[in-house]
Design an enzyme around this catalytic site. Structure first.
Site, PDB file in Angstrom:
ATOM      1  N   ASP A  33      16.423  23.884 -12.780  1.00 63.79           N
ATOM      2  CA  ASP A  33      17.916  23.812 -13.533  1.00 63.79           C
ATOM      3  C   ASP A  33      18.636  23.476 -14.069  1.00 63.79           C
ATOM      4  O   ASP A  33      18.855  22.183 -13.890  1.00 63.79           O
ATOM      5  CB  ASP A  33      18.954  25.042 -12.641  1.00 63.79           C
ATOM      6  CG  ASP A  33      19.602  25.841 -13.532  1.00 63.79           C
ATOM      7  OD1 ASP A  33      19.562  27.134 -13.236  1.00 63.79           O
ATOM      8  OD2 ASP A  33      20.834  25.396 -13.908  1.00 63.79           O
ATOM      9  N   ILE A  34      18.862  23.004 -15.795  1.00 60.71           N
ATOM     10  CA  ILE A  34      19.526  22.730 -16.255  1.00 60.71           C
ATOM     11  C   ILE A  34      20.823  21.904 -15.991  1.00 60.71           C
ATOM     12  O   ILE A  34      22.187  21.206 -16.581  1.00 60.71           O
ATOM     13  CB  ILE A  34      19.540  23.002 -17.487  1.00 60.71           C
ATOM     14  CG1 ILE A  34      19.572  21.723 -18.929  1.00 60.71           C
ATOM     15  CG2 ILE A  34      21.211  24.225 -17.721  1.00 60.71           C
ATOM     16  CD1 ILE A  34      19.739  22.368 -20.370  1.00 60.71           C
ATOM     17  N   ASN A  91      19.282  37.288  -9.751  1.00 68.56           N
ATOM     18  CA  ASN A  91      20.279  38.037  -9.861  1.00 68.56           C
ATOM     19  C   ASN A  91      18.710  39.587 -10.896  1.00 68.56           C
ATOM     20  O   ASN A  91      18.205  38.659 -11.968  1.00 68.56           O
ATOM     21  CB  ASN A  91      21.042  36.802 -10.969  1.00 68.56           C
ATOM     22  CG  ASN A  91      21.741  36.339 -10.370  1.00 68.56           C
ATOM     23  OD1 ASN A  91      22.478  36.691  -8.795  1.00 68.56           O
ATOM     24  ND2 ASN A  91      22.310  35.141 -10.301  1.00 68.56           N
ATOM     25  N   GLU A  99      22.331  36.399 -16.580  1.00 69.66           N
ATOM     26  CA  GLU A  99      21.876  35.482 -17.326  1.00 69.66           C
ATOM     27  C   GLU A  99      21.100  35.461 -18.514  1.00 69.66           C
ATOM     28  O   GLU A  99      21.432  35.852 -19.548  1.00 69.66           O
ATOM     29  CB  GLU A  99      22.721  33.899 -17.494  1.00 69.66           C
ATOM     30  CG  GLU A  99      24.214  33.818 -16.930  1.00 69.66           C
ATOM     31  CD  GLU A  99      24.318  31.922 -17.234  1.00 69.66           C
ATOM     32  OE1 GLU A  99      24.110  31.823 -17.188  1.00 69.66           O
ATOM     33  OE2 GLU A  99      25.614  32.243 -16.249  1.00 69.66           O
ATOM     34  N   VAL A 100      20.048  34.985 -17.743  1.00 71.98           N
ATOM     35  CA  VAL A 100      18.895  35.204 -18.767  1.00 71.98           C
ATOM     36  C   VAL A 100      17.817  36.113 -18.092  1.00 71.98           C
ATOM     37  O   VAL A 100      17.326  36.584 -16.843  1.00 71.98           O
ATOM     38  CB  VAL A 100      17.876  33.834 -18.154  1.00 71.98           C
ATOM     39  CG1 VAL A 100      17.042  33.697 -19.432  1.00 71.98           C
ATOM     40  CG2 VAL A 100      19.056  32.842 -18.445  1.00 71.98           C
ATOM     41  N   HIS A 104      13.655  35.586 -12.817  1.00 66.96           N
ATOM     42  CA  HIS A 104      13.284  34.080 -12.010  1.00 66.96           C
ATOM     43  C   HIS A 104      14.678  33.931 -10.965  1.00 66.96           C
ATOM     44  O   HIS A 104      15.208  34.585  -9.945  1.00 66.96           O
ATOM     45  CB  HIS A 104      14.150  33.217 -13.107  1.00 66.96           C
ATOM     46  CG  HIS A 104      15.805  33.285 -13.030  1.00 66.96           C
ATOM     47  ND1 HIS A 104      15.994  34.525 -14.437  1.00 66.96           N
ATOM     48  CD2 HIS A 104      16.860  32.764 -12.911  1.00 66.96           C
ATOM     49  CE1 HIS A 104      17.131  34.491 -14.878  1.00 66.96           C
ATOM     50  NE2 HIS A 104      18.026  34.048 -13.783  1.00 66.96           N
ATOM     51  N   HIS A 106      15.912  31.437  -7.995  1.00 66.70           N
ATOM     52  CA  HIS A 106      16.496  29.979  -7.718  1.00 66.70           C
ATOM     53  C   HIS A 106      15.984  30.031  -6.006  1.00 66.70           C
ATOM     54  O   HIS A 106      16.342  30.580  -5.344  1.00 66.70           O
ATOM     55  CB  HIS A 106      17.735  30.957  -7.672  1.00 66.70           C
ATOM     56  CG  HIS A 106      18.453  30.997  -9.203  1.00 66.70           C
ATOM     57  ND1 HIS A 106      19.002  29.509 -10.494  1.00 66.70           N
ATOM     58  CD2 HIS A 106      18.699  32.298  -9.562  1.00 66.70           C
ATOM     59  CE1 HIS A 106      19.583  30.155 -10.620  1.00 66.70           C
ATOM     60  NE2 HIS A 106      19.750  31.914 -11.063  1.00 66.70           N
TER      61      HIS A 106
HETATM   62  P1  AMP Z   1      20.512  33.570 -13.489  1.00 68.68           P
HETATM   63  O1  AMP Z   1      22.417  33.887 -13.614  1.00 68.68           O
HETATM   64  O2  AMP Z   1      19.889  33.736 -12.779  1.00 68.68           O
HETATM   65  O3  AMP Z   1      20.457  34.346 -14.498  1.00 68.68           O
HETATM   66  O4  AMP Z   1      20.521  31.927 -13.664  1.00 68.68           O
HETATM   67  C1  AMP Z   1      19.795  31.516 -14.780  1.00 68.68           C
HETATM   68  C2  AMP Z   1      20.377  29.897 -14.854  1.00 68.68           C
HETATM   69  O5  AMP Z   1      19.552  29.418 -15.736  1.00 68.68           O
HETATM   70  C3  AMP Z   1      20.989  29.092 -14.610  1.00 68.68           C
HETATM   71  O6  AMP Z   1      21.536  28.710 -13.335  1.00 68.68           O
HETATM   72  C4  AMP Z   1      21.386  28.263 -15.706  1.00 68.68           C
HETATM   73  O7  AMP Z   1      21.430  26.764 -15.610  1.00 68.68           O
HETATM   74  C5  AMP Z   1      20.038  28.402 -16.375  1.00 68.68           C
HETATM   75  N1  AMP Z   1      19.690  27.821 -17.448  1.00 68.68           N
HETATM   76  C6  AMP Z   1      20.335  28.316 -18.960  1.00 68.68           C
HETATM   77  N2  AMP Z   1      19.043  28.006 -20.095  1.00 68.68           N
HETATM   78  C7  AMP Z   1      17.842  26.795 -18.681  1.00 68.68           C
HETATM   79  C8  AMP Z   1      17.383  25.809 -19.560  1.00 68.68           C
HETATM   80  N3  AMP Z   1      17.134  25.827 -21.278  1.00 68.68           N
HETATM   81  N4  AMP Z   1      16.559  24.535 -18.090  1.00 68.68           N
HETATM   82  C9  AMP Z   1      16.525  25.528 -17.586  1.00 68.68           C
HETATM   83  N5  AMP Z   1      17.683  25.972 -17.347  1.00 68.68           N
HETATM   84  C10 AMP Z   1      18.572  26.884 -17.239  1.00 68.68           C
END
Ligand code: AMP
Length: 121
Positions: A33-34, A91, A99-100, A104, A106
């Protein structure tokens, strides 16, 4: 919700943006994770186009389901957090603050973790 092929994890799968890969097989890609929220914080994503756990659990094939969750366990063992303990979390949707929009998991560990839920507005 329709899958957005321009989401950031789709771009990572297409190698359009870099990632720190820790594991890859036919079904899954795992990368750091970034913005890590624990000493170990790795994301595991399926290779297929699924918006969230809801989409994945509804529409993925049995082979994809089996392959993906087997990969999550393999990643944890590769990271060594199977010995010390870890949390897996996914999530889905607005209340979770996903967010994404590519499914995924974690994987967090590497030290004592806080409480499972932190209430936020
Ligand atoms: P979520 O809130 O469950 O959608 O988590 C999205 C996660 O993706 C967050 O923990 C971010 O820090 C992570 N994230 C976003 N962009 C990147 C990226 N380019 N590389 C790695 N992790 C990312």
């Amino acid at each position: 919700m329709a899958y957005d092929p321009d989401n950031i994890f789709a771009k990572i799968l297409r190698r359009e943006i870099p990632n720190k890969t820790v594991y890859e097989d036919e079904f899954a890609l795992a990368f750091h994770d970034i913005h890590p929220q624990a000493p170990v914080h790795v994301l595991v994503i399926p290779k297929g186009a699924y918006v969230s756990m809801d989409d994945f659990s509804r529409t993925a094939s049995p082979a994809e389901l089996q392959g993906f969750f087997a990969a999550v366990g393999a990643v944890a063992r590769q990271l060594g957090i199977d010995r010390t303990g870890y949390r897996m979390l996914a999530n889905h949707g607005a209340d979770s603050h996903q967010e994404v929009p590519h499914f995924h998991v974690h994987l967090v560990g590497g030290g004592p973790l806080g409480s499972l839920l932190t209430k936020r507005g």
